[in-house]
Design a protein around this motif. Structure first.
Motif, PDB file in Angstrom:
ATOM      1  N   GLN A 137       0.828  -1.041   0.164  1.00  0.00           N
ATOM      2  CA  GLN A 137      -0.048  -0.095  -0.151  1.00  0.00           C
ATOM      3  C   GLN A 137       0.797   1.322  -0.048  1.00  0.00           C
ATOM      4  O   GLN A 137       0.530   2.316  -0.812  1.00  0.00           O
ATOM      5  CB  GLN A 137      -0.788   0.033   1.155  1.00  0.00           C
ATOM      6  CG  GLN A 137      -2.096  -0.894   0.955  1.00  0.00           C
ATOM      7  CD  GLN A 137      -2.897  -1.155   2.535  1.00  0.00           C
ATOM      8  OE1 GLN A 137      -2.513  -0.556   3.483  1.00  0.00           O
ATOM      9  NE2 GLN A 137      -3.833  -1.708   2.389  1.00  0.00           N
ATOM     10  N   ARG A 138       1.960   1.283   0.936  1.00  0.00           N
ATOM     11  CA  ARG A 138       2.966   2.362   0.939  1.00  0.00           C
ATOM     12  C   ARG A 138       3.469   2.723  -0.714  1.00  0.00           C
ATOM     13  O   ARG A 138       3.704   3.896  -1.085  1.00  0.00           O
ATOM     14  CB  ARG A 138       3.931   1.955   1.795  1.00  0.00           C
ATOM     15  CG  ARG A 138       4.735   3.420   2.049  1.00  0.00           C
ATOM     16  CD  ARG A 138       5.726   3.280   3.307  1.00  0.00           C
ATOM     17  NE  ARG A 138       5.126   2.930   4.483  1.00  0.00           N
ATOM     18  CZ  ARG A 138       5.612   1.976   5.309  1.00  0.00           C
ATOM     19  NH1 ARG A 138       6.716   1.553   5.380  1.00  0.00           N
ATOM     20  NH2 ARG A 138       4.931   1.873   6.585  1.00  0.00           N
ATOM     21  N   VAL A 139       3.961   1.390  -1.218  1.00  0.00           N
ATOM     22  CA  VAL A 139       4.594   1.732  -2.500  1.00  0.00           C
ATOM     23  C   VAL A 139       3.417   2.337  -3.630  1.00  0.00           C
ATOM     24  O   VAL A 139       3.802   3.045  -4.166  1.00  0.00           O
ATOM     25  CB  VAL A 139       4.970   0.416  -2.898  1.00  0.00           C
ATOM     26  CG1 VAL A 139       5.359   0.097  -4.592  1.00  0.00           C
ATOM     27  CG2 VAL A 139       6.334  -0.029  -2.052  1.00  0.00           C
ATOM     28  N   ILE A 141       4.091  10.158  -7.122  1.00  0.00           N
ATOM     29  CA  ILE A 141       5.011  10.512  -8.144  1.00  0.00           C
ATOM     30  C   ILE A 141       4.368  10.859  -9.755  1.00  0.00           C
ATOM     31  O   ILE A 141       4.637  11.703 -10.329  1.00  0.00           O
ATOM     32  CB  ILE A 141       6.163   9.257  -8.350  1.00  0.00           C
ATOM     33  CG1 ILE A 141       6.867   9.231  -7.078  1.00  0.00           C
ATOM     34  CG2 ILE A 141       7.027   9.370  -9.611  1.00  0.00           C
ATOM     35  CD1 ILE A 141       7.884   8.081  -7.199  1.00  0.00           C
ATOM     36  N   GLU A 142       3.360   9.907  -9.683  1.00  0.00           N
ATOM     37  CA  GLU A 142       2.658  10.171 -11.033  1.00  0.00           C
ATOM     38  C   GLU A 142       1.827  11.464 -10.807  1.00  0.00           C
ATOM     39  O   GLU A 142       1.951  12.156 -11.836  1.00  0.00           O
ATOM     40  CB  GLU A 142       1.518   9.067 -11.473  1.00  0.00           C
ATOM     41  CG  GLU A 142       0.806   9.133 -12.659  1.00  0.00           C
ATOM     42  CD  GLU A 142       1.757   9.011 -13.788  1.00  0.00           C
ATOM     43  OE1 GLU A 142       1.679   9.654 -14.666  1.00  0.00           O
ATOM     44  OE2 GLU A 142       2.946   8.228 -13.730  1.00  0.00           O
ATOM     45  N   ALA A 143       1.397  11.855  -9.983  1.00  0.00           N
ATOM     46  CA  ALA A 143       0.547  13.162  -9.857  1.00  0.00           C
ATOM     47  C   ALA A 143       1.494  14.197  -9.952  1.00  0.00           C
ATOM     48  O   ALA A 143       1.256  15.307 -10.673  1.00  0.00           O
ATOM     49  CB  ALA A 143      -0.184  13.319  -8.282  1.00  0.00           C
ATOM     50  N   GLN A 149       1.699  17.164 -12.869  1.00  0.00           N
ATOM     51  CA  GLN A 149       1.701  18.583 -12.542  1.00  0.00           C
ATOM     52  C   GLN A 149       2.810  19.179 -13.418  1.00  0.00           C
ATOM     53  O   GLN A 149       2.618  20.390 -13.897  1.00  0.00           O
ATOM     54  CB  GLN A 149       1.709  18.805 -11.201  1.00  0.00           C
ATOM     55  CG  GLN A 149       0.427  18.222 -10.372  1.00  0.00           C
ATOM     56  CD  GLN A 149       0.658  18.602  -8.984  1.00  0.00           C
ATOM     57  OE1 GLN A 149       1.744  18.951  -8.372  1.00  0.00           O
ATOM     58  NE2 GLN A 149      -0.233  18.225  -8.086  1.00  0.00           N
ATOM     59  N   GLU A 150       3.972  18.587 -13.324  1.00  0.00           N
ATOM     60  CA  GLU A 150       5.150  19.188 -14.207  1.00  0.00           C
ATOM     61  C   GLU A 150       4.563  19.058 -15.570  1.00  0.00           C
ATOM     62  O   GLU A 150       5.020  20.210 -16.289  1.00  0.00           O
ATOM     63  CB  GLU A 150       6.291  18.468 -13.906  1.00  0.00           C
ATOM     64  CG  GLU A 150       6.937  18.516 -12.606  1.00  0.00           C
ATOM     65  CD  GLU A 150       7.876  17.382 -12.448  1.00  0.00           C
ATOM     66  OE1 GLU A 150       8.412  16.818 -13.312  1.00  0.00           O
ATOM     67  OE2 GLU A 150       8.599  17.460 -11.210  1.00  0.00           O
TER      68      GLU A 150
END
Length: 112
Positions: A69-71, A78-80, A84-85
């Motif tokens: 779950q943490r991964v 990271i994908e978000a 955003q970038e």
């Protein structure tokens, strides 16, 4: 994960005490010369591994679910951040494309 590790160390410590007692009682053979401590440690490790595998199965499954779950959360974050970038770069490119181009220095504008 800390709980699982502590439980595993507890099982090893229990096996260590039992093996130590059995070696000094004569039930298990002693090591050669000064290798008695190493013999006791290795035998304790050998006995505690399968015991931990069987006894701590539920705790190990709980820990693996928490880790996965943490991964998954980290991957989503990271994908978000990546999206955003990408959005910020796209907006900057659109803003730059929308601005009228100024003539380069040293070139005269010609009008007809």
């Amino acid at each position: 994960m800390l709980r699982y590790t502590l439980m595993r160390l507890g099982i090893f410590a229990g096996c260590l005490l039992v093996v130590w007692g059995l070696v000094y009682a004569g039930a298990f053979p002693r090591g050669f010369g000064d290798s008695n401590l190493l013999w006791v440690l290795l035998l304790s490790l050998l006995l505690s591994a399968p015991i931990s595998f069987v006894v701590l199965r539920k705790e190990r499954d709980r820990a693996s679910v928490k880790v996965s779950q943490r991964v998954d959360r980290m991957k989503a974050n990271i994908e978000a951040n990546r999206s955003q970038e990408d959005d910020a770069v796209d907006e900057a490119a659109q803003a730059q494309a929308a601005q009228p181009q100024a003539p380069a220095q040293g070139q005269a504008q010609t009008t007809s």
